[in-house]
Write an enzyme that holds these catalytic residues in place. Structure first.
Site, mmCIF file in Angstrom:
data_model
loop_
_atom_site.group_PDB
_atom_site.id
_atom_site.type_symbol
_atom_site.label_atom_id
_atom_site.label_comp_id
_atom_site.label_asym_id
_atom_site.label_seq_id
_atom_site.Cartn_x
_atom_site.Cartn_y
_atom_site.Cartn_z
ATOM 1 C CB CYS A 1 -0.813 0.163 1.186
ATOM 2 S SG CYS A 1 -2.102 -1.477 1.391
ATOM 3 C CG HIS B 1 -5.930 2.137 -0.308
ATOM 4 N ND1 HIS B 1 -5.083 2.578 -0.806
ATOM 5 C CD2 HIS B 1 -5.693 0.998 0.566
ATOM 6 C CE1 HIS B 1 -3.965 2.014 -0.344
ATOM 7 N NE2 HIS B 1 -4.323 1.023 0.728
ATOM 8 C CB CYS C 1 -1.286 0.605 7.936
ATOM 9 S SG CYS C 1 -2.738 0.388 6.921
#
Length: 403
Positions: free
Chosen positions: A91, A359, A389
């Site tokens: 991510c 996202h 994160c």
């Protein structure tokens, strides 16, 4: 050491990450080359203008496989002498691309870079690369691997966040995103996605659900309860690592977790000489970068220790930051960040976050750096931090300061 400046930051709108989403017809290389072309045109870049294109994406398979960065360069109008480097920090891939580029500039390895990332989640399904951490029992069992949704629920249980806490944050994200879109706060950086005929496919984010409230969120079923409690069940794995917990409180669902979307983003980074060469004015300097690893079971608490690290490394403090972008992978991630540093929620994700906007894994880190810069300028504030994160237990952060 040479300063690394941000000269520009752009992104595509985020399209719903499913087959009926507006960007489903656009491949990752095409979405990426559109961003590269926008940076080239907006900044009048000619010739071998940048040293490299560093591009992140989390699922490096199929059309997102190979060296996607080089494919995107060749598909764009950038000079073919510019190479490309693909990276993967899940991510945080887009942020890590920016951080690597900035540190290359600071170290004197080239005058300028384009960095960012992409994820076409409607076309390349998350996890379709068969990553060993999730599918190889000899690795997963040794490290008490659980899916990210279970990790988010572990955070909620460990740090005392309720379903209402998570839903309240989600409703606030939706309201802020709706207000930001209505006010045009994203217009400076969004570049429309067009087809081969130049017709617009998508020119604004399509994932947000304006009007979302506590009542509508309260009707949603916890998304990870069944996988946690079914035999043999991931809850049992988690409780082996966290035996002091009586049970896992499953509070996360589709409405308070990040949305699956398609999108790409890029940042133009260079030194002073690059700006002078192309007649560009720097918007911000990249003050500091950091990354860390942590427990892979709880997995998603990275924004806390990476913030501690970046502040210690830079000599700054949380109180020096005017604004924060903390990726809303799950509501508990942001709640834990705010709790750990006693941060005023009015300073965090002021235009909404990934719960409302979506996202696109490999792009999000670059997106939130651009969003942070735009908002610092809009509010005439000076300094801010973006952090995420990261799957399998990591965290990344970037501090930027307006110039």
């Amino acid at each position: 050491m040479t300063e690394a400046y941000i000269y520009d930051a752009v992104r595509t709108p985020r399209g719903k990450g499913r087959k009926d989403g507006s960007l489903h017809e656009v491949s990752a290389p095409k979405l990426s080359s559109g961003v590269l072309n926008a940076l080239k045109d907006r900044n009048n870049l000619e010739g071998h203008a940048v040293e490299d294109v560093i591009w992140g994406n989390a699922t490096q398979a199929f059309e997102q496989g190979g060296c996607l960065a080089r494919t995107a360069v060749l598909d764009s109008r950038l000079d073919e002498r510019i190479p490309g480097l693909s990276i993967n920090r899940f991510c945080a891939s887009g942020m890590e691309a920016v951080n690597i580029a900035a540190n290359q500039v600071k170290g004197g390895a080239g005058n300028a870079y384009i960095a960012g990332g992409v994820e076409c989640m409607s076309r390349v399904t998350m996890g379709s690369d068969g990553a060993a951490i999730a599918v190889d029992p000899s690795i997963a069992m040794e490290h008490y691997f659980v899916p990210q949704g279970i990790s988010a629920d572990i955070i909620a249980t460990e740090y005392g966040f309720s379903r209402d806490d998570a839903d309240e944050l989600a409703a606030r994200s939706q309201a802020r995103a709706a207000a930001a879109i209505q006010a045009g706060h994203f217009n400076k950086s969004i570049v429309p996605v067009t087809d081969v005929n130049g017709l617009t496919i998508l020119d604004q984010d399509e994932y947000p659900r304006p009007g979302t409230d506590m009542q509508s969120l309260g009707a949603l079923k916890p998304a990870f309860k069944d996988m946690g409690e079914a035999m043999p069940g991931f809850d049992k794995v988690a409780l082996m690592k966290y035996p002091h917990l009586e049970r896992i409180n499953h509070i996360h669902h589709a409405g308070n977790s990040s949305g699956i979307v398609d999108g790409a983003a890029g940042v133009l980074i260079g030194n002073k000489e690059f700006g002078e060469q192309f007649g560009l004015t720097p918007r911000a300097r990249i003050r500091a970068t950091a990354k860390i690893g942590l427990d892979p079971t709880i997995m998603l608490t990275g924004p806390v220790p990476v913030t501690e690290k970046i502040m210690a490394d830079s000599g700054l403090s949380v109180s020096d930051m005017d604004l924060f972008e903390v990726n809303e992978a799950f509501a508990s991630v942001v709640l834990r960040f705010q709790q750990a540093f006693d941060v005023d929620p009015s300073l965090v994700n002021v235009n909404g976050g990934s719960i409302a906007l979506g996202h696109p894994l490999g792009a999000t880190g670059a997106i939130i750096i651009g969003t942070l810069l735009d908002e610092l300028e809009r509010q005439d504030k000076q300094m801010g931090m973006a952090t995420l994160c990261v799957a399998s237990g990591m965290g990344a952060a970037t501090i930027i300061e307006r110039v």
